[in-house]
Design a protein around this motif. Structure first.
Motif, PDB file in Angstrom:
ATOM      1  N   PRO A  48       0.803  -1.231   0.000  1.00  0.00           N
ATOM      2  CA  PRO A  48       0.000   0.000   0.000  1.00  0.00           C
ATOM      3  C   PRO A  48       0.837   1.284   0.000  1.00  0.00           C
ATOM      4  CG  PRO A  48      -0.801  -1.508   1.668  1.00  0.00           C
ATOM      5  CD  PRO A  48       0.473  -2.064   1.151  1.00  0.00           C
ATOM      6  N   LEU A  49       2.093   1.211   0.388  1.00  0.00           N
ATOM      7  CA  LEU A  49       2.921   2.410   0.474  1.00  0.00           C
ATOM      8  C   LEU A  49       3.104   3.062  -0.891  1.00  0.00           C
ATOM      9  CD1 LEU A  49       4.565   4.201   2.364  1.00  0.00           C
ATOM     10  CD2 LEU A  49       6.529   2.752   1.906  1.00  0.00           C
ATOM     11  N   LEU A  50       3.308   2.288  -1.919  1.00  0.00           N
ATOM     12  CA  LEU A  50       3.462   2.843  -3.264  1.00  0.00           C
ATOM     13  C   LEU A  50       2.173   3.495  -3.734  1.00  0.00           C
ATOM     14  CD1 LEU A  50       5.254   3.254  -5.732  1.00  0.00           C
ATOM     15  CD2 LEU A  50       4.462   1.046  -6.574  1.00  0.00           C
ATOM     16  N   LEU A  51       1.054   2.870  -3.454  1.00  0.00           N
ATOM     17  CA  LEU A  51      -0.232   3.433  -3.829  1.00  0.00           C
ATOM     18  C   LEU A  51      -0.482   4.752  -3.098  1.00  0.00           C
ATOM     19  CD1 LEU A  51      -2.921   3.216  -5.304  1.00  0.00           C
ATOM     20  CD2 LEU A  51      -3.754   1.887  -3.368  1.00  0.00           C
ATOM     21  N   VAL A  52      -0.231   4.781  -1.818  1.00  0.00           N
ATOM     22  CA  VAL A  52      -0.422   6.003  -1.033  1.00  0.00           C
ATOM     23  C   VAL A  52       0.511   7.100  -1.541  1.00  0.00           C
ATOM     24  CG1 VAL A  52      -0.118   6.999   1.268  1.00  0.00           C
ATOM     25  CG2 VAL A  52      -1.304   4.828   1.001  1.00  0.00           C
ATOM     26  N   TYR A  53       1.747   6.761  -1.830  1.00  0.00           N
ATOM     27  CA  TYR A  53       2.703   7.749  -2.317  1.00  0.00           C
ATOM     28  C   TYR A  53       2.266   8.354  -3.647  1.00  0.00           C
ATOM     29  CZ  TYR A  53       6.948   9.894  -4.024  1.00  0.00           C
ATOM     30  OH  TYR A  53       7.835  10.792  -4.531  1.00  0.00           O
ATOM     31  N   THR A  54       1.857   7.512  -4.589  1.00  0.00           N
ATOM     32  CA  THR A  54       1.465   8.039  -5.894  1.00  0.00           C
ATOM     33  C   THR A  54       0.206   8.896  -5.803  1.00  0.00           C
ATOM     34  OG1 THR A  54       0.305   5.978  -6.425  1.00  0.00           O
ATOM     35  CG2 THR A  54       2.569   6.209  -7.226  1.00  0.00           C
ATOM     36  N   VAL A  55      -0.731   8.512  -4.941  1.00  0.00           N
ATOM     37  CA  VAL A  55      -1.947   9.311  -4.776  1.00  0.00           C
ATOM     38  C   VAL A  55      -1.604  10.664  -4.148  1.00  0.00           C
ATOM     39  CG1 VAL A  55      -4.125   9.447  -3.507  1.00  0.00           C
ATOM     40  CG2 VAL A  55      -3.525   7.362  -4.722  1.00  0.00           C
ATOM     41  N   ILE A  56      -0.714  10.674  -3.159  1.00  0.00           N
ATOM     42  CA  ILE A  56      -0.319  11.935  -2.521  1.00  0.00           C
ATOM     43  C   ILE A  56       0.389  12.844  -3.515  1.00  0.00           C
ATOM     44  CG2 ILE A  56       1.289  12.919  -0.832  1.00  0.00           C
ATOM     45  CD1 ILE A  56       0.479  10.645   1.055  1.00  0.00           C
ATOM     46  N   VAL A  57       1.297  12.296  -4.297  1.00  0.00           N
ATOM     47  CA  VAL A  57       2.011  13.113  -5.293  1.00  0.00           C
ATOM     48  C   VAL A  57       1.044  13.648  -6.342  1.00  0.00           C
ATOM     49  CG1 VAL A  57       3.710  13.015  -7.161  1.00  0.00           C
ATOM     50  CG2 VAL A  57       4.255  12.057  -4.928  1.00  0.00           C
ATOM     51  N   PHE A  58       0.117  12.817  -6.796  1.00  0.00           N
ATOM     52  CA  PHE A  58      -0.878  13.270  -7.772  1.00  0.00           C
ATOM     53  C   PHE A  58      -1.752  14.376  -7.178  1.00  0.00           C
ATOM     54  CE2 PHE A  58      -5.067  12.804  -9.866  1.00  0.00           C
ATOM     55  CZ  PHE A  58      -4.680  13.187 -11.138  1.00  0.00           C
ATOM     56  N   LEU A  90      -1.137  10.458 -13.174  1.00  0.00           N
ATOM     57  CA  LEU A  90      -2.360   9.661 -13.094  1.00  0.00           C
ATOM     58  C   LEU A  90      -2.103   8.226 -13.559  1.00  0.00           C
ATOM     59  CD1 LEU A  90      -5.367   9.576 -12.466  1.00  0.00           C
ATOM     60  CD2 LEU A  90      -5.782  10.328 -14.815  1.00  0.00           C
ATOM     61  N   ILE A  91      -1.298   8.065 -14.578  1.00  0.00           N
ATOM     62  CA  ILE A  91      -0.930   6.719 -15.041  1.00  0.00           C
ATOM     63  C   ILE A  91      -0.128   5.998 -13.959  1.00  0.00           C
ATOM     64  CG2 ILE A  91       0.490   5.478 -16.729  1.00  0.00           C
ATOM     65  CD1 ILE A  91      -0.441   7.591 -18.781  1.00  0.00           C
ATOM     66  N   ALA A  92       0.703   6.725 -13.217  1.00  0.00           N
ATOM     67  CA  ALA A  92       1.443   6.115 -12.117  1.00  0.00           C
ATOM     68  C   ALA A  92       0.493   5.630 -11.023  1.00  0.00           C
ATOM     69  CB  ALA A  92       2.453   7.111 -11.539  1.00  0.00           C
ATOM     70  N   VAL A  93      -0.569   6.379 -10.757  1.00  0.00           N
ATOM     71  CA  VAL A  93      -1.564   5.942  -9.768  1.00  0.00           C
ATOM     72  C   VAL A  93      -2.245   4.669 -10.251  1.00  0.00           C
ATOM     73  CG1 VAL A  93      -3.754   6.543  -8.651  1.00  0.00           C
ATOM     74  CG2 VAL A  93      -1.936   8.235  -8.795  1.00  0.00           C
ATOM     75  N   VAL A  94      -2.621   4.638 -11.524  1.00  0.00           N
ATOM     76  CA  VAL A  94      -3.239   3.434 -12.080  1.00  0.00           C
ATOM     77  C   VAL A  94      -2.264   2.257 -12.011  1.00  0.00           C
ATOM     78  CG1 VAL A  94      -4.154   2.404 -14.205  1.00  0.00           C
ATOM     79  CG2 VAL A  94      -4.823   4.720 -13.544  1.00  0.00           C
ATOM     80  N   GLY A  95      -1.002   2.502 -12.306  1.00  0.00           N
ATOM     81  CA  GLY A  95       0.002   1.442 -12.212  1.00  0.00           C
ATOM     82  C   GLY A  95       0.176   0.937 -10.786  1.00  0.00           C
ATOM     83  N   ALA A  96       0.078   1.825  -9.812  1.00  0.00           N
ATOM     84  CA  ALA A  96       0.178   1.397  -8.418  1.00  0.00           C
ATOM     85  C   ALA A  96      -1.033   0.552  -8.023  1.00  0.00           C
ATOM     86  CB  ALA A  96       0.306   2.607  -7.500  1.00  0.00           C
ATOM     87  N   PHE A  97      -2.208   0.862  -8.593  1.00  0.00           N
ATOM     88  CA  PHE A  97      -3.387   0.032  -8.347  1.00  0.00           C
ATOM     89  C   PHE A  97      -3.241  -1.354  -8.969  1.00  0.00           C
ATOM     90  CE2 PHE A  97      -6.061   3.830  -7.384  1.00  0.00           C
ATOM     91  CZ  PHE A  97      -6.634   3.339  -6.218  1.00  0.00           C
ATOM     92  N   MET A  98      -2.473  -1.463 -10.040  1.00  0.00           N
ATOM     93  CA  MET A  98      -2.336  -2.731 -10.763  1.00  0.00           C
ATOM     94  C   MET A  98      -1.652  -3.813  -9.935  1.00  0.00           C
ATOM     95  SD  MET A  98      -3.699  -2.356 -13.737  1.00  0.00           S
ATOM     96  CE  MET A  98      -2.972  -3.227 -15.074  1.00  0.00           C
ATOM     97  N   GLN A  99      -0.941  -3.426  -8.897  1.00  0.00           N
ATOM     98  CA  GLN A  99      -0.276  -4.441  -8.087  1.00  0.00           C
ATOM     99  C   GLN A  99      -1.270  -5.264  -7.273  1.00  0.00           C
ATOM    100  OE1 GLN A  99       2.361  -2.780  -5.178  1.00  0.00           O
ATOM    101  NE2 GLN A  99       0.885  -1.224  -4.569  1.00  0.00           N
ATOM    102  N   TYR A 100      -2.516  -4.819  -7.203  1.00  0.00           N
ATOM    103  CA  TYR A 100      -3.531  -5.540  -6.430  1.00  0.00           C
ATOM    104  C   TYR A 100      -4.361  -6.495  -7.266  1.00  0.00           C
ATOM    105  CZ  TYR A 100      -2.447  -2.422  -2.623  1.00  0.00           C
ATOM    106  OH  TYR A 100      -1.805  -1.757  -1.637  1.00  0.00           O
ATOM    107  N   ARG A 101      -4.155  -6.515  -8.560  1.00  0.00           N
ATOM    108  CA  ARG A 101      -4.930  -7.429  -9.380  1.00  0.00           C
ATOM    109  C   ARG A 101      -4.372  -8.843  -9.264  1.00  0.00           C
ATOM    110  NH1 ARG A 101      -2.775  -8.166 -14.941  1.00  0.00           N
ATOM    111  NH2 ARG A 101      -0.758  -7.142 -14.889  1.00  0.00           N
TER     112      ARG A 101
END
Length: 106
Positions: A48-58, A90-101
């Motif tokens: 979750p750290l990568l996802l949180v980081y990308t959302v915060i930066v976005f 935004l693509i980085a946020v989507v990519g961070a979400f992809m780790q949960y699939r």
């Protein structure tokens, strides 16, 4: 590089919380946190750290560039460049979400 060269001719108006030298240190800390989040996400320790980081930066980019009353674009080329950078974030946020699939089975 700005910290090492002690240059004072930078302008980071888009950062909502930091001004002056504290902006450089804030950017350094955010960069180091990004590297740590990417490495920990890569080894699947703290996903979750990568996802949180990308959302915060976005969110910081959206506020700093588009919603902040302080920052103004100097022209259409700058606005276009920032729009492309925002799309990349935004693509980085989507990519961070992809780790949960679920991984595909062959």
């Amino acid at each position: 590089m700005l910290l090492l060269s002690d240059t004072k001719n930078f302008k980071l108006d888009m950062l909502p919380f930091w001004k002056g030298d504290s902006a450089l240190y804030g950017m350094l800390v955010l960069g180091l946190l990004g590297i740590a989040a990417a490495l920990l996400g890569l080894v699947r320790k703290v996903k979750p750290l990568l996802l949180v980081y990308t959302v915060i930066v976005f969110a910081l980019m959206m506020y700093g560039f588009f919603l902040s009353p302080v920052y103004r674009f100097t022209g259409a080329p700058e606005a276009r460049s920032v729009a492309w950078i925002a799309c990349a974030a935004l693509i980085a946020v989507v990519g961070a979400f992809m780790q949960y699939r679920e991984p595909r089975r062959a």
